[in-house]
Design an enzyme around this catalytic site. Structure first.
Site, mmCIF file in Angstrom:
data_model
loop_
_atom_site.group_PDB
_atom_site.id
_atom_site.type_symbol
_atom_site.label_atom_id
_atom_site.label_comp_id
_atom_site.label_asym_id
_atom_site.label_seq_id
_atom_site.Cartn_x
_atom_site.Cartn_y
_atom_site.Cartn_z
ATOM 1 N N GLY A 38 0.812 -1.216 0.000
ATOM 2 C CA GLY A 38 0.000 0.000 0.000
ATOM 3 C C GLY A 38 0.843 1.262 0.000
ATOM 4 C CG ASP A 39 5.131 3.106 1.663
ATOM 5 O OD1 ASP A 39 4.783 4.280 1.879
ATOM 6 O OD2 ASP A 39 6.316 2.770 1.466
#
Length: 152
Positions: A38-39
């Site tokens: 997700g980062d």
């Protein structure tokens, strides 16, 4: 499938950008693993957003990106998104917020860091589960809200 070797591993309709399906369903992945992907997905979204703006000087791009991708900014964005999340998304956020990452935040307090991890976990979950329309909807809304609160 195509005879083209560049297309041979593609998974039709998988929803991800590349043909590497996750080893297990997103709901069964550890929150920290979801935050890991997700980062990166969020970073690409912010960079693409910034490239759509008029000022493309590298220093300006970096400063603007930092205002959107820092733990403090991600924590703030999660707060702006909370009212539009589904119950399932809130559950993913809760799991991400409670996950132990094993590292200490450098430029944020622990609460901001946990909220940032929760946002990254949600983005990772949506990405891995193939909910790209919802991912775009939340990121677009979140960036717009961040920009609006910054101007006021």
């Amino acid at each position: 499938m195509s005879d083209n070797p560049l297309n041979s591993g593609a998974v039709e309709g998988a929803g991800n950008w590349f043909p590497y399906p996750a080893s297990k369903p997103a709901r069964l992945m550890p929150p920290i693993a979801l935050a890991y992907i997700g980062d990166a997905v969020y970073e690409v979204a912010v960079r693409q957003y910034l490239l759509a703006q008029l000022n493309l000087r590298p220093n300006h791009l970096h400063r603007r990106a930092t205002r959107l991708v820092s733990a403090k900014a991600q924590s703030r964005m999660l707060g702006l998104l909370e009212t539009v999340l589904t119950d399932e998304e809130r559950d993913i956020v809760r799991q991400g917020r409670n996950a132990k990452s094993g590292s200490l935040p450098k430029n944020a307090d622990v609460l901001e860091y946990r909220h940032a991890t929760a946002l990254e976990g949600l983005i990772g979950y949506l990405y891995c589960d193939g909910h790209l329309d919802r991912l775009r909807e939340l990121v677009t809304y979140g960036i717009a809200q961040m920009e609006n609160t910054e101007k006021s």
